[in-house]
Each structure stands twice: as C-alpha cells, then as structure tokens.
Design an enzyme around this catalytic site. Structure first.
Site, PDB file in Angstrom:
ATOM      1  NE  ARG A  43      35.993  45.651  37.463  1.00 12.88           N
ATOM      2  CZ  ARG A  43      36.702  45.925  38.581  1.00 12.88           C
ATOM      3  NH1 ARG A  43      37.456  44.998  39.122  1.00 12.88           N
ATOM      4  NH2 ARG A  43      36.634  47.112  39.136  1.00 12.88           N
TER       5      ARG A  43
ATOM      6  CE1 TYR B 103      44.098  40.341  37.878  1.00 16.12           C
ATOM      7  CE2 TYR B 103      42.241  40.168  36.368  1.00 16.12           C
ATOM      8  CZ  TYR B 103      42.903  40.831  37.390  1.00 16.12           C
ATOM      9  OH  TYR B 103      42.362  41.967  37.917  1.00 16.12           O
TER      10      TYR B 103
ATOM     11  CE1 TYR C 112      38.475  41.645  34.328  1.00 16.38           C
ATOM     12  CE2 TYR C 112      40.575  42.786  34.591  1.00 16.38           C
ATOM     13  CZ  TYR C 112      39.461  42.170  35.140  1.00 16.38           C
ATOM     14  OH  TYR C 112      39.325  42.094  36.515  1.00 16.38           O
TER      15      TYR C 112
ATOM     16  CG  HIS D 131      43.002  43.044  42.553  1.00 17.95           C
ATOM     17  ND1 HIS D 131      41.670  43.095  42.895  1.00 17.95           N
ATOM     18  CD2 HIS D 131      43.042  42.700  41.243  1.00 17.95           C
ATOM     19  CE1 HIS D 131      40.937  42.788  41.845  1.00 17.95           C
ATOM     20  NE2 HIS D 131      41.738  42.536  40.826  1.00 17.95           N
TER      21      HIS D 131
ATOM     22  CG  HIS E 134      41.362  46.680  38.522  1.00 17.08           C
ATOM     23  ND1 HIS E 134      40.727  46.340  37.348  1.00 17.08           N
ATOM     24  CD2 HIS E 134      41.404  45.531  39.252  1.00 17.08           C
ATOM     25  CE1 HIS E 134      40.390  45.073  37.371  1.00 17.08           C
ATOM     26  NE2 HIS E 134      40.809  44.536  38.514  1.00 17.08           N
TER      27      HIS E 134
END
Length: 246
Positions: free
Chosen positions: A165, A116, A155, A170, A168
């Site tokens: 995870r 991110y 990640y 959000h 995905h």
C-alpha cells in the site's frame, strides 16, 4: 453531502470503481450481488445530525505529535513520535467552492514504519510508543482544517505475492447527518507505489485518482520543522473528491 435544501444528489457512478473488483481480493466477498435500492424519500435521521460546533475538542486533538505522548514528556525530548514531521491541511468545500464550515474531519494512519496501532495489525514494523495515529478537528468558518502529524510509511498486505500500500492517511468528513459521512484517503504526490496499488487500480478515471493526492505546499511548510501537504475535499458535484464509501 447534501445541498442547502437537504436534497440528495444522484451520483455519477462512472466516477467510482465497479462493486465487483477481483483485483482487490478482500473486496470480492463483500461486493454486492443484488440490484441497488433506490432512495425515494430520506428519513429524518438521514437529514439531521449532531451540531459539531458544540463538540468539545481536546487541545491537541489535531496534533498527532502531541496527542499520544508519554505522560510528562517534554517537547524536544523523549516522548515525540519517530518519523518525518508533516502538516496536512486543506479546505472542505462544495461543488461551487462554497466552504463547509464547522464540520467534523477525522483522520487515522499508520506510523512511520507502516504499522497501525490496531490489535489486528501484525506487520513486523514496531509500534511507536509515542504515536497513536488518530486525530480530529472542526473546519473553521471558511472550511479550513489542519493536522500536524508524521508521514506514514508504506506497508505490505496479502493481496498478492509482493503487494504494498502506498503511504496514505484515511480521512472522514461528516456532513449534516450520519448518512452524509464521506471517507477517502490522501496519498502523497510523487509516490511510485500509487499506480501499483490494486485498490487504486480499481478506479478507471485518472482524474478521480488525482483528487486523492495531497500536494506539497512549501508556502505552508514550517522552516526547519515540517513540510506541508494540501488536500482539499470537494464533497459533491462534478469535481468532487473520490470517496471510497460512495
């Protein structure tokens, strides 16, 4: 979300994971320990909100391939994000299939390497200088929304010795008021990490998990350019999408 006469609808709490879920370790400290407070009469602030039809959107707010490019970069040259180009689209509807028009849909995600653009993300994957990882759009009169972006990478996270995870995105859907904002995640069809994720494992109902999976839609894909994934958002009722903030 609310119905047309602005009344709140009681949730089916069997649809959601328990507040205390030790398998999802970082949630333990913030899980509520006291009894829930019953909402008797909503206030004006809970029933009203901004008119998003008047919100000024940028030309590339829903195109993450373009909305963070380096100054002066041209299509097809340097300045475009690295990764698999995809389209994410769908409809926002209520439990009866009625569209929710002109509502704000926001999204944020990791880049193709699983990192991110956030100061607290220390994952060793590099940042992409041409990818910001955030976008927004308004649904049209029929409730449709659309984003062009990069497929995010999985990640690791320190929930266990080797916990990852799934890829995905959000998603936030804003209803008629701040109190009706709903947040969820879109996973990708066929990802083997989905059933292994401790966050997903807190959801006991397999049908609830299915509501968070984007489906490959070849008919909406752009040939020689982008695959498309359809992710419809049902904001209330028996068939609603699972929302993590409910």
């Amino acid at each position: 979300m609310q119905d047309d006469n602005k009344r709140f609808v009681e949730r089916d709490r069997d649809w959601h994971p328990p507040a205390y879920a030790p398998g999802y370790k970082t949630s333990v400290a913030r899980s509520p320990r006291q009894a829930l407070v019953s909402l008797q009469k909503p206030s004006v602030s809970e029933l009203t909100g901004p008119d998003f039809q008047k919100l000024r959107m940028g030309p590339h707010d829903n195109d993450l391939l373009l909305n963070y490019r380096e100054e002066g970069a041209r299509e097809g040259r340097s300045g475009l994000p690295i990764g698999e180009r995809i389209i994410m689209f769908g409809r926002v509807v209520d439990q009866f299939g009625k569209p929710v028009p002109h509502t704000l849909v926001e999204m944020w995600q990791a880049n193709a390497g699983g990192r991110y653009r956030h100061k607290k993300d220390s994952y060793l994957a590099p940042l992409d200088p041409s990818f910001g990882g955030v976008g927004r759009c308004l649904t049209d009169a029929a409730g449709w929304y659309r984003f062009r972006t990069i497929k995010p990478g999985p990640y690791p996270w320190p929930n266990g010795v080797n916990t990852w995870r799934p890829a995905h995105i959000h998603v936030s859907v804003m209803g008629p008021a701040i109190a009706t904002r709903l947040i969820t995640q879109m996973y990708f069809e066929g990802d083997p990490l989905i059933p292994l994720c401790p966050i997903v494992q807190t959801i006991d109902d397999p049908e609830a998990v299915e509501t968070m999976i984007g489906r490959l839609d070849m008919a909406r894909s752009n040939p020689m350019d982008c695959l498309a994934y359809r992710f419809d958002l049902v904001v209330r009722g028996e068939l609603q999408t699972y929302f993590e903030n409910q």
